[in-house]
Design an enzyme around this catalytic site. Structure first.
Site, PDB file in Angstrom:
ATOM      1  N   HIS B 268       0.828  -1.207   0.000  1.00  0.00           N
ATOM      2  CA  HIS B 268       0.000   0.000   0.000  1.00  0.00           C
ATOM      3  C   HIS B 268       0.865   1.261   0.000  1.00  0.00           C
ATOM      4  CE1 HIS B 268      -3.595   2.449   1.175  1.00  0.00           C
ATOM      5  NE2 HIS B 268      -2.655   3.196   1.732  1.00  0.00           N
ATOM      6  N   GLU B 269       1.763   1.355   0.966  1.00  0.00           N
ATOM      7  CA  GLU B 269       2.622   2.545   1.057  1.00  0.00           C
ATOM      8  C   GLU B 269       3.535   2.611  -0.171  1.00  0.00           C
ATOM      9  OE1 GLU B 269       1.642   4.527   3.228  1.00  0.00           O
ATOM     10  OE2 GLU B 269       0.562   3.147   4.555  1.00  0.00           O
ATOM     11  N   HIS B 272       1.819   4.492  -2.880  1.00  0.00           N
ATOM     12  CA  HIS B 272       1.971   5.950  -2.699  1.00  0.00           C
ATOM     13  C   HIS B 272       3.351   6.398  -3.197  1.00  0.00           C
ATOM     14  CE1 HIS B 272      -1.694   6.858  -0.522  1.00  0.00           C
ATOM     15  NE2 HIS B 272      -1.436   5.988   0.451  1.00  0.00           N
ATOM     16  N   GLU B 298      -4.849   7.605  -3.081  1.00  0.00           N
ATOM     17  CA  GLU B 298      -5.367   6.328  -2.577  1.00  0.00           C
ATOM     18  C   GLU B 298      -5.702   5.385  -3.735  1.00  0.00           C
ATOM     19  OE1 GLU B 298      -5.611   4.988   0.535  1.00  0.00           O
ATOM     20  OE2 GLU B 298      -4.477   6.739   1.220  1.00  0.00           O
TER      21      GLU B 298
END
Lengths: 503, 503
Positions: B268-269, B272, B298
């Site tokens: 997830h990170e 980003h 997101e």
């Protein structure tokens, strides 16, 4: 500015320092991050931010408005507290110096130093002094010019010394180093003729993770407050203060074949951190927070590293911990063997790895060389040959290449001319502090029992709490209640090594 | 300012942004340091520096001189490039908003938020909403006031939404969430009646050091450039950009009894960080560097975490690596079991631990509640009861205490009202991006073979490189060449879970 009151100017004084502390925090942290956790290819991003922030702090701290209220306070100094007087003095001194250097030369010099550090690193890796030489020539040329702008009536090398140690002169250094040489050189000769110490206890396999456990133990043992002092690993150990109140970071480097390197780095850097975290709360967010000068700082770091850390008492205290952390490696060894191993004298090539006795000789060589270059008595291009000649003369060893010789330290590449003497002075101050401390503290008993309270209290009361309140010389005479006398240091070395080597 | 040329004003524009990037770098790093390596008791020092630096950036970015050259550029916008026009627009918009808020209220609010975050943390730990309630009341009161100062003609909650997603409205959110609810709620019901998935493969003992090895592997696998993206551990995972060009830090948290938590946090990170490091070089050190908005951000992080990371293809790709890193733990398991385990649907209390299907329901609850408070239809003191009632209604579960309920997220304590919808929108954007991407990229083949090149190239070309060049809506319509349609997301969920649960 005639229309502001002294209290308003006082408030401006505190606000300026608070601002400067925040910029220092930011820049210190960007540097620290670069050495510790930053991804490898982000240097350019850091360089851009650093240049913006340093320009900001320069602009703000030297603005007309700043100068005006500082001069107003300076003119009213009889109404200020001694601490305020000292703040105004230090701030004005720096601004006045800065303003004597033409802006374009200042910027060109800053850019030169950034480049020079990069070139130095590559030159060192490939042991190629010729690559670095033109940059170092420029650095010395700027140093001479700047010295002349700022203190036209002062010897340029005296000016350099003053930059790192307020009030220090060549004359004092010459006297000090001559005295040191007279004490150390014959002692070294006698040691070289005595049976040598076996230091194999230091060597073996010591996993970094176990060494880290030792680091934490040492930090607590010497009395560091781990809530205010952090530990990281870097290529070369260092200490940095972030912001302006009790946020210290020390770093170390773990060599898995020699646990003593990191062990003594941690104690050394821990000494710096004890000093910086020991300054009084009322100095927070002012230029007086933290240590007063490099040499007093080194007096503390080397006090903990050598006078405490390499004492028999400390070796006895810590040995059971070594046995706990490295049970197999310590099998069949004892505390006395450990004490002897970490005090083995051996002339060597690298300053940062030198033993306590030969360390000052490394400093003297650098002092002599930079003094001669600043006086135009030696050309930069001839530094390697002179370096090698002096290592042969002072330490009796042959320098195989410039990587292990003239290129080993980063100081000159960073423009730090006049910095080295502080290290040797720090050693000598520490020995005289010890003598003074012994008047009221049972030093050996404290160390051997692990009760650092009275020792740290003495340092806090006499040195740490005062931060930059006094000049280095002023602090020294307050603490010692006597003249500085390198004889204490010579005696300390003489006693220690005579006993150790059975001379 | 009439006496400067447009080129001079342009230079000022770039210099202003460079300065702002440096301050952002400093403040971001001080925050990151506080979460990662700083010693525990140094928060006050950081708070002082942060408050100084944020005042500096406020002062400089809103100064008369700044406004003057920006307005000059705005008046000459026909001579500017599209990127320059956008920079001037964004900078002026923020300044104008800022200037509508009385300075004393702005400062009081900043202080309130710092306090509120501290109180929230303690209130959460002791599950005591009453302790936090007066602070949250004040925060909502300020939000209403500020919305009225800045956009007196706009609904105050629309204003809040706009702060995080330029152009977003309640009307669009309502439409979106209604559609989502209609799709998710019946699907959830069917799943709850089907045989449940055994996810025991996730649980066991997974040493942090092995999990870290997995993190590094995942970062490389999804195509992160480790020269520009660092990894650390923190209490809660997050991503931060330092400065303004390609220095990203992602963080994770290792639970040794469940490797999947950190695994999906890293992906997830990492999403980003892919986005932030993908912006074009010419946007460096400008406000256009990095992502355009929270929801687009997101869309990328959840695209990598869920659409890629929780796909069967990715689970097949990564399973051999899991076997290599956790040989004993994976013994007797297979890739399909792993795929099923990380897609198990289970209504739960905590948003950040929710599965892909129920996640949006957590968001809807927050959206409804903050909207009603902003409209004075619900009092802050009644939030806990309403929260619990809605969790029962939407997710069918009982909230045992406020720690696991209304106090779980830090957003409101930090004044982030209007932020939550971005998470759900991002999910839905991602599904429509996937459909569009499939037109030219053989998505499943790329993922299963581990060749992320075409997938990342598509995202870079269509999304990442543009940074903040376009509005979120503008970017979306460029990428999709169609209207945003949540139907893609509903279909994606429907297909995935129907197959998974054999419905």
């Amino acid at each position: 500015m005639t229309n502001i009151s002294i209290d308003e100017a006082r408030e401006k004084l505190m606000s300026l320092q608070r601002r400067m502390a925040a910029y220092d925090h930011a820049m210190g942290l960007i540097y620290y991050d670069g050495c510790t956790t930053a991804p490898k290819e982000t240097a350019e991003n850091r360089a851009v931010s650093m240049s913006v922030l340093s320009e900001e702090i320069y602009r703000q701290s030297t603005s007309d408005e700043t100068v005006e209220f500082l001069e107003f306070l300076d003119a009213s100094r009889n109404d200020l507290s001694p601490d305020e007087k000292r703040m105004v003095y230090l701030l004005l001194r720096d601004i006045r110096e800065m303003k004597k250097i033409p802006m374009d030369e200042y910027i060109a010099y800053q850019e030169l130093v950034v480049k020079a550090e990069d070139v130095w690193e590559r030159a060192k890796n490939s042991s190629d002094f010729a690559m670095f030489c033109p940059y170092l020539e420029d650095i010395f040329a700027y140093q001479k010019k700047f010295a002349n702008y700022i203190d036209p009536d002062m010897d340029p090398y005296d000016h350099c010394l003053n930059e790192y140690e307020e009030g220090l002169t060549m004359e004092a250094c010459d006297r000090f180093f001559n005295r040191l040489r007279e004490g150390i050189v014959p002692l070294l000769k006698r040691i070289s003729e005595a049976p040598q110490i076996d230091n194999s206890i230091r060597h073996g396999y010591f996993p970094a993770s176990r060494q880290e456990e030792l680091s934490r133990h040492l930090m607590k043992q010497i009395g560091l407050d781990l809530g205010h002092v952090g530990l990281s690993t870097t290529e070369h150990p260092f200490t940095t203060s972030l912001g302006s109140h009790h946020d210290e970071r020390i770093t170390t480097h773990y060599y898995e074949n020699d646990f003593a390197y990191s062990m003594y780095s941690v104690i050394h850097e821990g000494g710096h951190a004890l000093y910086d975290t020991g300054s009084a709360d009322e100095l927070a967010y002012t230029v007086l927070d933290g240590g007063v000068s490099m040499s007093i700082h080194e007096s503390q770091s080397r006090f903990y590293e050598n006078i405490i850390g390499r004492s028999r008492a400390f070796c006895r205290l810590i040995f059971p911990e070594l046995v706990r952390i490295f049970p197999e490696q310590m099998e069949g060894h004892d505390a006395e063997e450990f004490y002897r191993a970490v005090n083995k004298v051996q002339p060597s090539l690298i300053r940062t790895e030198a033993d306590e006795l030969t360390y000052s000789l490394h400093i003297m060589i650098r002092y002599e060389l930079e003094k001669r270059v600043m006086h135009d008595e030696l050309e930069v291009k001839d530094l390697p040959a002179e370096w090698n000649r002096m290592y042969k003369e002072y330490l009796g060893i042959d320098v195989p290449d410039d990587k292990n010789g003239v290129l080993q330290d980063s100081h000159w590449a960073g423009g730090a001319i006049g910095y080295f003497p502080s290290y040797a002075l720090g050693n000598a101050y520490g020995a005289q502090f010890l003598a003074k401390m012994r008047e009221t503290v049972d030093f050996d008993a404290c160390i051997e029992s692990g009760d650092f309270g009275p020792v740290n209290e003495w340092n806090r009361e006499h040195i740490w709490q005062h931060g930059g309140r006094f000049t280095p010389a002023g602090l020294l005479s307050r603490v010692l209640e006597a003249e500085f006398d390198p004889g204490y240091y010579i005696d300390y070395l003489e006693n220690k090594y005579t006993e150790l080597y059975g001379l």
